[in-house]
Design a protein around this motif. Structure first.
Motif: not given
Length: 128
Positions: A107-115, A119-120
């Motif tokens: 879940p943490a990696r998925a949330a980081a990817e979404k962020k 941002k991009a």
């Protein structure tokens, strides 16, 4: 109330098996990161450690007796099920704590990817 140095050191010891950790502010507590921007845990000002969760991990946390992060707003109390308390049995067991942390990494990696993607998109809109 800030997170005490003792509680922060205990948490970093618990999760040391994950590799280098970075900390940052989150609410009135401290967020714990791996892989630069992957926030897998939060330490609340109360000293409670909360782990990143989502629909794929929530049942496991609930079965272990974990509770969601809760805070109060003018409109009442809110529960954040994307942050579930570290099970009591793992509070002083680095091996078990590392297992819960590894569960939280999805879940943490998925949330980081979404962020990162958001941002991009913002940067691209600003550049055009």
């Amino acid at each position: 109330m800030a997170v005490s140095q003792e509680v922060l050191e205990h948490a970093t010891d618990l999760f040391g098996a994950l590799g280098p950790l970075r900390t940052g502010r989150m609410f009135s507590g401290v967020a714990l990161y791996v892989e630069e921007d992957v926030m897998f845990a939060m330490i609340a000002s109360s000293g409670t450690i909360y782990m990143k969760s989502d629909h794929s991990t929530l049942a496991q946390f609930e079965a272990a007796g974990s509770l969601p992060f809760t805070y109060t707003r003018a409109t009442g109390q809110r529960q954040v099920t994307s942050l579930m308390s570290l099970p009591d049995s793992a509070a002083d067991d680095p091996d078990e704590a590392a297992q819960w942390a590894r569960l939280s990494l999805g879940p943490a990696r998925a949330a980081a990817e979404k962020k990162r993607a958001e941002k991009a998109r913002k940067a691209a809109r600003k550049a055009s």
